[in-house]
Design a protein around this motif. Structure first.
Motif, PDB file in Angstrom:
ATOM      1  N   LEU A 226      36.696  87.056 130.571  1.00 12.97           N
ATOM      2  CA  LEU A 226      37.907  87.562 129.931  1.00 12.97           C
ATOM      3  C   LEU A 226      39.132  86.686 130.130  1.00 12.97           C
ATOM      4  CD1 LEU A 226      37.467  91.238 131.114  1.00 12.97           C
ATOM      5  CD2 LEU A 226      37.021  90.387 128.826  1.00 12.97           C
ATOM      6  N   THR A 227      39.007  85.599 130.859  1.00 10.44           N
ATOM      7  CA  THR A 227      40.200  84.840 131.201  1.00 10.44           C
ATOM      8  C   THR A 227      40.896  84.254 129.977  1.00 10.44           C
ATOM      9  OG1 THR A 227      38.753  82.952 131.623  1.00 10.44           O
ATOM     10  CG2 THR A 227      39.461  84.246 133.517  1.00 10.44           C
ATOM     11  N   SER A 228      40.201  84.042 128.890  1.00 15.22           N
ATOM     12  CA  SER A 228      40.834  83.486 127.702  1.00 15.22           C
ATOM     13  C   SER A 228      41.524  84.550 126.855  1.00 15.22           C
ATOM     14  CB  SER A 228      39.787  82.760 126.848  1.00 15.22           C
ATOM     15  OG  SER A 228      38.782  83.673 126.432  1.00 15.22           O
ATOM     16  N   ALA A 393      23.211  76.854 124.209  1.00 10.94           N
ATOM     17  CA  ALA A 393      23.742  76.547 125.538  1.00 10.94           C
ATOM     18  C   ALA A 393      24.868  75.517 125.466  1.00 10.94           C
ATOM     19  CB  ALA A 393      22.616  76.035 126.437  1.00 10.94           C
ATOM     20  N   THR A 394      24.687  74.496 124.639  1.00 11.32           N
ATOM     21  CA  THR A 394      25.680  73.418 124.551  1.00 11.32           C
ATOM     22  C   THR A 394      27.001  73.914 123.997  1.00 11.32           C
ATOM     23  OG1 THR A 394      23.873  71.865 124.172  1.00 11.32           O
ATOM     24  CG2 THR A 394      26.098  71.104 123.662  1.00 11.32           C
ATOM     25  N   GLU A 395      26.944  74.650 122.898  1.00 13.32           N
ATOM     26  CA  GLU A 395      28.182  75.167 122.317  1.00 13.32           C
ATOM     27  C   GLU A 395      28.913  76.050 123.321  1.00 13.32           C
ATOM     28  OE1 GLU A 395      29.382  74.215 119.552  1.00 13.32           O
ATOM     29  OE2 GLU A 395      27.648  73.091 118.822  1.00 13.32           O
ATOM     30  N   GLY A 396      28.141  76.832 124.081  1.00 10.50           N
ATOM     31  CA  GLY A 396      28.769  77.685 125.079  1.00 10.50           C
ATOM     32  C   GLY A 396      29.430  76.901 126.195  1.00 10.50           C
ATOM     33  N   ARG A 401      31.906  79.594 127.011  1.00  5.04           N
ATOM     34  CA  ARG A 401      31.385  80.907 126.627  1.00  5.04           C
ATOM     35  C   ARG A 401      30.027  81.110 127.281  1.00  5.04           C
ATOM     36  NH1 ARG A 401      29.786  81.682 121.889  1.00  5.04           N
ATOM     37  NH2 ARG A 401      30.054  79.621 120.952  1.00  5.04           N
ATOM     38  N   TRP A 402      29.858  82.280 127.887  1.00  2.80           N
ATOM     39  CA  TRP A 402      28.614  82.577 128.596  1.00  2.80           C
ATOM     40  C   TRP A 402      27.895  83.790 128.013  1.00  2.80           C
ATOM     41  CZ3 TRP A 402      29.836  78.299 130.723  1.00  2.80           C
ATOM     42  CH2 TRP A 402      31.114  78.073 131.224  1.00  2.80           C
ATOM     43  N   ASN A 484      35.864  72.423 138.071  1.00  3.76           N
ATOM     44  CA  ASN A 484      35.372  71.897 136.807  1.00  3.76           C
ATOM     45  C   ASN A 484      34.098  72.640 136.425  1.00  3.76           C
ATOM     46  OD1 ASN A 484      34.609  70.400 134.608  1.00  3.76           O
ATOM     47  ND2 ASN A 484      34.104  68.553 135.754  1.00  3.76           N
ATOM     48  N   HIS A 485      34.168  73.443 135.370  1.00  5.16           N
ATOM     49  CA  HIS A 485      32.994  74.244 135.006  1.00  5.16           C
ATOM     50  C   HIS A 485      31.859  73.382 134.470  1.00  5.16           C
ATOM     51  CE1 HIS A 485      34.545  73.788 130.890  1.00  5.16           C
ATOM     52  NE2 HIS A 485      33.377  74.240 130.463  1.00  5.16           N
TER      53      HIS A 485
END
Length: 791
Positions: A226-228, A393-396, A401-402, A484-485
């Motif tokens: 929810l941080t965004s 997975a890549t777009e996320g 986005r998870w 760094n995510h």
């Protein structure tokens, strides 16, 4: 309000009359006789709840029954409210009491087990204690940790403890747990409606509970989802807990204390989300969940491998790869590594050859989960399934986005059958409470799948066709996964650039690593770029971690060949191993700034266990890595400056460093110590001043030297001949009043040999006392040395 059976017609009429006479209360509406004249009890109840919202309806009913002398009915009204709260507690106990007896992942794997740490017995009672003596209880507590470390389990444990009246039993709290992934999908609701839903729809009880905000304990789990969506405009927030607002507005209003400022919040999130949350909280208490400690990881391995020799082999291998061993702080990854190693050991495989890096373990484990049968009926192959999964997975990962909905799945070309397949093998899991939202069973699965897509299917990317400079820097520029995510994704990407690991991917997933993207990674990584400065929590540059994961000397030497300056913080065994590996390839290194806070004491020769299940991280293995680290001082002729700052070192590690600095091939010219422990400047290290023929400059600041006799001996060495330029020890008082002039002590180092640089100035800044003035003992001793030198 099922009181009809207790009221005859006369009592009902009397109740109506008293209800009409009831004075309006704040937030209520007046009920007229015309509305009640012919109303039945059910209609009266409807009017009550509609005109006196929430708790007011029960308060009015209670007051009217009291006027009618209906003591039994007054008691029943009170019990009805209390009974709903009791049912809520029982529901929580039934739902969470089996938390430790089952697992949603990895499901049917019989060898998975929870290791009971018994931490909660000591940790939970301290969770809401003041952080300072005589301080106040924090109103906001943030528990952060990596994915899978146990945040959700701990959140549910808190709720269970509250339901059983064990969590701060002296507090009259009412606890409510919110899964943020689930809440984010709701339409506009009021906070009162959310609480009422938890209480089986009882708005009256919800209103009663919310009205006492200081007794509210709210737990928010999975906050990174929810941080965004947080609202940064104060005028958009709401203080009215009965107002229907979007979830993002409601959550931000609670966090910022605009709504219910007296409530206590406990928030569970990943490290990478903290910087987004921090601006909204006032004086939060920050707690880090570390997962398995080193002894607990060792105990887990020894419990999993019941055979001692197998346990020693597996544990020895993992402890030899500190990146993999550090990942095992996450319980489910610890199990995954054990499972994967055991499978290969049963086949007689050589672990070092099969798993050249940590990434290789994930290659073999995920390949064992992924379905490999061709789906002829639906005309979709294994490769197409893999592409769809990795695309998602890549777009996320790039977009942070998870959680994925139907639209995301459609864009990735994953149909219902694909999703059910991934659910059945525990690659996917459903988000709690929603059948149409999905996430990867563990974040590492998404990170690894994203790397497969980047390296193996670059032409399928919609927003990212090749690895460009910007994205490579996003992967390697930041120091670690806490900030760094993409850090773990960068490690996996680097691991797949290893030839042995790339070959394993080709064999088990039937796809090849893109040589173009491998070349791009090399080009960008070899260029100098700005990195964030190291901190005690991010001691080694992310690039060093990536290069250690690649573990190919030719590749690594190309990237580090032009490295001229390095700043390292060694606080863990992993930092020492990674630094030692990478520094040997920095052949042109000129300056090294080092902070070390790790005990690297040499393991006792009398110890019967080469791999202790407990004890400090400093082991024989770490001691050998430290020797490799210090070898750069004699092998790198260009290295001229060493600055040791903010460091604590044990005698063994100081001895290794001193030996390296005294080596004839050590050409260090400038040695600096700032804010180091007294044990660092022992007699062994001070002898470096005498025995290193190249050293020209020494600086010591804010450091207490306990071995004054060694300084005395060093400073009293006979002076050089008049033809040699004398050196100086420069003593400063740190600005203390009454000591305006600087004391200068003549000092001459060992006579220079042919080809060595001439001696230069040595700066020694003596330590001030707590009030900023040099201690009398230090001044007297240095004065005596000065007198002898001048004489």
């Amino acid at each position: 309000m099922l009181y009809r059976v207790y009221l005859n017609k006369e009592n009902l009429q009397r109740f109506k009359q008293l209800l009409v006479e009831e004075s309006p209360r704040p937030g209520s509406l007046q009920i007229s006789w015309d509305q009640l004249k012919t109303a039945r009890w059910g209609e009266v109840v409807h009017l009550l709840i509609e005109s006196f919202p929430g708790r007011l309806a029960w308060e009015v009913t209670h007051d009217i029954f009291a006027k009618m002398n209906q003591a039994e009915l007054c008691l029943r009204v009170q019990m009805e409210l209390n009974d709903k709260l009791r049912k809520y507690r029982l529901h929580l106990m039934n739902e969470y009491s089996t938390l430790w007896n089952r697992t949603a992942w990895p499901g049917n794997h019989m060898d998975f087990f929870y290791q009971d740490l018994h931490r909660e017995e000591t940790f939970l009672p301290c969770l809401l204690l003041p952080r300072k003596p005589q301080g106040r209880q924090p109103k906001a507590v943030v528990l952060q940790g990596v994915a899978g470390v146990g945040k959700t389990s701990l959140a549910k444990k808190v709720v269970l403890e509250w339901a059983e009246n064990k969590f701060y039993a002296h507090k009259l709290w009412n606890a409510f747990y919110f899964c943020c992934q689930e809440m984010d999908q709701l339409d506009e609701q009021s906070f009162a409606e959310l609480i009422a839903h938890k209480l089986s729809g009882s708005r009256a009880l919800a209103s009663k509970i919310i009205s006492k905000a200081d007794q509210l304990l709210l737990l928010f789990d999975g906050f990174e989802e929810l941080t965004s969506t947080l609202i940064d405009r104060p005028e958009d927030l709401s203080a009215d807990w009965s107002q229907k607002v979007p979830w993002s507005v409601l959550l931000t209003s609670l966090l910022s204390k605009r709504m219910l400022p007296g409530a206590t919040l406990i928030i569970f999130l990943r490290f990478t989300s903290w910087k987004n949350l921090n601006p909204f909280l006032k004086c939060p208490s920050l707690i880090t969940l570390t997962g398995f400690s080193v002894p607990e990881r060792s105990r887990y391995f020894r419990t999993y491998f019941r055979n001692k020799s197998e346990a020693d082999e597996a544990l020895g291998f993992v402890m030899g790869n500190t990146i993999l061993f550090s990942m095992c702080q996450v319980p489910v990854i610890c199990w995954m590594v054990c499972s994967c190693l055991k499978q290969q050991m049963e086949r007689g495989a050589n672990l070092l050859h099969t798993f050249p890096n940590a990434t290789a373990v994930f290659v073999y484990f995920l390949s064992s989960l992924f379905p490999t049968r061709v789906r002829d009926i639906f005309n979709k192959t294994h490769q197409e399934q893999l592409k769809g999964l990795c695309s998602l997975a890549t777009e996320g990962m790039w977009e942070r986005r998870w959680v994925f909905n139907k639209r995301d799945l459609n864009l990735a070309r994953l149909d219902k059958t694909d999703v059910e397949t991934f659910l059945s093998v525990n690659i996917f899991r459903r988000v709690v409470g929603d059948k149409d939202l999905y996430t990867f069973a563990h974040l590492s699965f998404q990170e690894f799948s994203a790397v497969l897509y980047v390296l193996c299917f670059p032409r399928r990317l919609r927003n990212f066709h090749v690895l460009d400079r910007f994205r490579v820097l996003r992967l390697i520029a930041h120091p670690g996964r806490k900030r760094n995510h993409l850090a773990q994704m960068a490690l996996f990407l680097s691991g797949l650039l290893n030839d042995t690991c790339a070959l394993a991917v080709e064999q088990v997933f039937r796809c090849k690593v893109s040589l173009g993207n491998k070349k791009k990674w090399l080009e960008v990584a070899a260029q100098p770029h700005e990195c964030d400065p190291p901190t005690p929590h991010h001691g080694v540059p992310q690039l060093f971690n990536c290069l250690h994961e690649i573990w190919e000397e030719v590749f690594v030497s190309q990237i580090l060949n032009n490295c001229r300056k390095a700043a390292l913080v060694n606080s863990r065994s992993k930092d020492v191993q990674v630094s030692a590996f990478c520094l040997k390839f920095c052949r042109r290194l000129q300056e090294l700034e080092l902070t070390i806070t790790l005990i690297i004491a040499k393991a006792s020769r009398r110890s019967p266990h080469p791999l202790p299940a407990s004890g400090p991280e400093g082991s024989e293995r770490c001691y050998l890595w430290w020797q490799d680290f210090c070898s750069v001082f004699r092998t790198h002729e260009s290295l001229e400056v060493l600055a040791v700052t903010n460091s604590t070192m044990d005698p063994d590690s100081v001895k290794v460093l001193s030996t390296a600095l005294k080596h004839p091939h050590c050409k260090l010219q400038k040695l600096i110590f700032r804010h180091v422990s007294p044990l660092v400047l022992n007699e062994t290290l001070i002898r470096v001043l005498v025995e290193n023929q190249y050293l020209r400059y020494l600086e010591i600041q804010d450091t207490e030297c306990l071995v004054l006799s060694a300084w005395d001996h060093t400073l009293r060495i006979p002076a050089c001949p008049p033809t040699a330029k004398p050196s100086l020890v420069h003593l400063e008082d740190g600005g203390a009043s009454g000591l305006e002039e600087h004391s200068r002590v003549p000092w001459a180092p060992r006579l220079p040999v042919e080809g060595s640089p001439p001696p230069a100035s040595f700066l020694c800044v003596a330590p001030p006392t707590d009030d900023g003035i040099l201690s009398r003992e230090v001044l007297q001793h240095l004065g005596a040395i000065r007198g002898r030198g001048q004489g």
